[in-house]
Enzyme design. Sequence first.
Site, PDB file in Angstrom:
ATOM      1  N   SER A 720      34.737  36.171  41.247  1.00  0.00           N
ATOM      2  CA  SER A 720      34.452  34.762  41.021  1.00  0.00           C
ATOM      3  C   SER A 720      35.691  34.079  40.411  1.00  0.00           C
ATOM      4  O   SER A 720      36.763  34.105  40.990  1.00  0.00           O
ATOM      5  CB  SER A 720      33.211  34.619  40.141  1.00  0.00           C
ATOM      6  OG  SER A 720      32.810  33.273  40.011  1.00  0.00           O
ATOM      7  N   LEU A 721      35.547  33.520  39.212  1.00  0.00           N
ATOM      8  CA  LEU A 721      36.678  32.875  38.549  1.00  0.00           C
ATOM      9  C   LEU A 721      37.879  33.813  38.427  1.00  0.00           C
ATOM     10  O   LEU A 721      39.034  33.390  38.484  1.00  0.00           O
ATOM     11  CB  LEU A 721      36.246  32.386  37.161  1.00  0.00           C
ATOM     12  CG  LEU A 721      37.349  31.925  36.216  1.00  0.00           C
ATOM     13  CD1 LEU A 721      38.006  30.654  36.749  1.00  0.00           C
ATOM     14  CD2 LEU A 721      36.795  31.697  34.820  1.00  0.00           C
ATOM     15  N   ARG A 745      38.312  22.914  38.707  1.00  0.00           N
ATOM     16  CA  ARG A 745      37.110  23.624  39.180  1.00  0.00           C
ATOM     17  C   ARG A 745      35.989  23.521  38.162  1.00  0.00           C
ATOM     18  O   ARG A 745      34.840  23.195  38.489  1.00  0.00           O
ATOM     19  CB  ARG A 745      37.476  25.093  39.428  1.00  0.00           C
ATOM     20  CG  ARG A 745      36.426  25.961  40.082  1.00  0.00           C
ATOM     21  CD  ARG A 745      37.051  27.342  40.329  1.00  0.00           C
ATOM     22  NE  ARG A 745      36.164  28.245  41.032  1.00  0.00           N
ATOM     23  CZ  ARG A 745      35.365  29.141  40.457  1.00  0.00           C
ATOM     24  NH1 ARG A 745      35.329  29.217  39.127  1.00  0.00           N
ATOM     25  NH2 ARG A 745      34.594  29.938  41.171  1.00  0.00           N
TER      26      ARG A 745
END
Length: 916
Positions: A720-721, A745
């Site tokens: 993910s991140l 984001r």
Amino acid sequence: LKDYGYPQKPLNPERVAVILGNALAGEGHYRSTFRILLPEYLASLESIPEFKNLSAATQQAILSGITGDIYSKIPAITEDTMPGELGNIIAGRIANVFNFSGPNFITDAACASSLAALQAAVDGLANNHFDAVLCGGVDRNMGPESFIKFSKIGALSAEGSRPYSDKADGFVMGEGAVIFLLKRLEDAERDGDKIYALIRGIGGSSDGKGKGITAPNPLGQQRAIERALLNAGITPQEVGLIEGHGTSTKVGDVAEVNSLKTVFGAYGLANGSIALGSVKSNIGHLKSAAGAVGLLKTILALNEKILPPSANFVTPNPNIDFGNIPFEVNTQPREWQAKPGNYRFAGVSSFGFGGTNFHIVLEEYFPGVLGSDKPSYAVPLKIEKEQEVLAEMTQPRSIENTSAVQTVGFDNSRITDFVLESISEKTGYPREMLDLELDLEADLGIDTVKQAELFASIRTHYNIARREDLRLSDYNTIAKVVEFMTDALSGQTTQTESENKLPVNVQIDQKTAPIEEAAKSNEGHPYQGLYFLSAESKIALQQKLEVGLVSIKNGQIPPSVCPTRVEVSRSERLAIDYENADELVKRCEKAISAFETDQPVTWNALQAHGIYRGSGTPGKTVFMFPGQGSQYVNMIRDLLEVEPVVRDTFKEADEILTPILGKPLTSYIYADGNEEALAQAEIELKNTTITQPALLTANVALLRLMDKFGFSPDFVIGHSLGEYAALVASGVLTFAEALEVVSARGREMSRIKVDDPGGMAAVSAPLEEVEKVIKAVEGYIVIANVNSPVQSVLGGTSEAIESAISMFKEAGFQAVRIPVSHAFHTKIVAPASEPVRQVIERMHVVAPNIPIVANVTGELYPSSAEGITDLLAKQVASPVQFVKSMQTLYNLGARVFVEVGPKRVLNALATDNMKG
């Protein structure tokens, strides 16, 4: 065992122990004593004149009749009679029936026997004495002798058990058994076990001198509770339920609640904010099994997130001031509410006759997540001899040059206060909970590196000259640290205190001192020891280890250096991570024991103890970067304070983000002060606009630190991140560019305004079962994180998530809601994709110089800027294909997976994916 799935789901019988709490065995041994006492009864009867006046035939008939009647009621003596005579045979028979060959024994701590057994079980698991343990309590002792004795001391009630009530006048006895199967968390997650709860801390104590055998000493109870909280690493503010000992005696109940009040009362908790109860109100006092049944009740409460009721409570005991304490007896089942982002913790008390006290801290289980985590340290490139290491570690790290000297006086009480305050600041434990006899590492979690930093800061405060012969192991308790300071200050010449004092807070400012100077003072700073051996055969490696252990025991500690490429290339390899010589010896001994069976399951378990075995051709290395959930207040602060490369990274982030955030990023991550300030910092750090750049910075700082020590990957991947840190590692984006993108984001995600932001749930179940359930759910729901064959994260509408959780529980699988602001990696956050794309398009995106695997496809990233931008824009609302990513990496030859982040989250997922 049936709940676990045994025997279809196997356990290694050689590594299973049986430890049970039991006092007085069964009541059968009371009857068996008739064999010894009967002749005494008959002789007494024969001595009575009236009996003697009977005819000989009548006398003989009476004696024979009594003898025959009694013997007919006494069971025959066989080997099966022994469990009623010797309590330890209870554990032995279980081991015998199931052919378990780990240790088996019982613990007798009266009414606290079960939790004493639990402590022994946890210690055994932690020290790798076994891999699984059947543990609990058993009580089958309801004979008249027990009733008479308890009645004589006024412990029994004629009407019922009513803990904490005005009508409390004793307890009702019960009998029963409760047995748990315990494993190390990493093993249970690896094996896909159903996990009900986690044991986070255990505290035990003795009353010492008291009023009598049955009269409780509140100080003893307080020590047990405080020690459990310290061991767990949490504060009373995090506890939502206390399962009390609650014997329903007027004196006992009051003493217990007063003890709880003493420990919890200093934290400003709201009145009645913590539920209090005792299962003795429901089923009576199970004596040696009482702690186990209280534990069972609490485990089920955590698992179901329900606060269970305590029965027979209407009016409180007038000697307990419930209106002004943080405890309230819960009388109705109700949902156990937890603040967003917080975890549920509970305490269980069990106190026994003779002044033996135990308290257990339990935590609810979230797959792959702990409510509290301690940072781990990287392996150094080079570590010098132990004495040189300790001398270097205890040097002051002041950033100013000082030369003035003066003689200072000292006061022992002030020294004690300063040491306690320093330890409180470093550990987060309140000053009033710190006892001078607490062990720095065992009780407070202050490892060797932190001990060195503690000594340096205290010594700098008082300007005590550095000692070349200092051994930290000689000062392992708070009292010994105070003693060291007192002795050192006796007539010593010191430097001016104000000139050398270290800063308390972490503010990175170019004006403080050049980073280059810090680098000089910290070059080669060690964290842990590394003992590496390799050979071309298993036997040769084992022999090397045995010979090496002899030398180590003789004081010849090998230099701690990273292995050469030639050493690593050998087919059999062993690496041991250690802090000091004693730990190295113990870990070598564990490794030698593991060679005897040489089972993969044993070597896997030893990884938790810093022992790593490699066999065959070494594979390629992957750096894995975690996503949201790995952040915490003051993360990697220890490294920031001593590593210039880490400090430099955070300074760079501050310079870039201060105009965006309005203040430095580090001001959100690092906090000092009281619990309230730290709690507020935790809340701010959960804000996704802060979380995303904060975690990226921590990940990149650790990446740069790995590079400093000579470690580089063959592949990179992020979750993910975390994918943005992987992009930095592979050269696709610069750190500054990645910071700008993740800030956008986070900002765009926080701007999403919808009626239902959705929810997410972590599920422990095979993927095929997960897919079946979500197909049956009405509404929008997807697998947002395909993490491993046995662990997934779902995302979707709130209603669909709740429905899915219920279905999984009905099917016997674990499913828990994750506290998040939105359903990430679903179409609910898709509105953020286009704004993120626009930001990425402004960046100078280049082809990766290290292969990187994409979350969206599970395949290698493309090389074109357009293809990379498309993937990153889609990543916001697309599922994380971590299983496919792991398969891709494995097929490319990856065999070594290193998590580069503040916690250990991806390690467990990688292990799950590599099974078979």
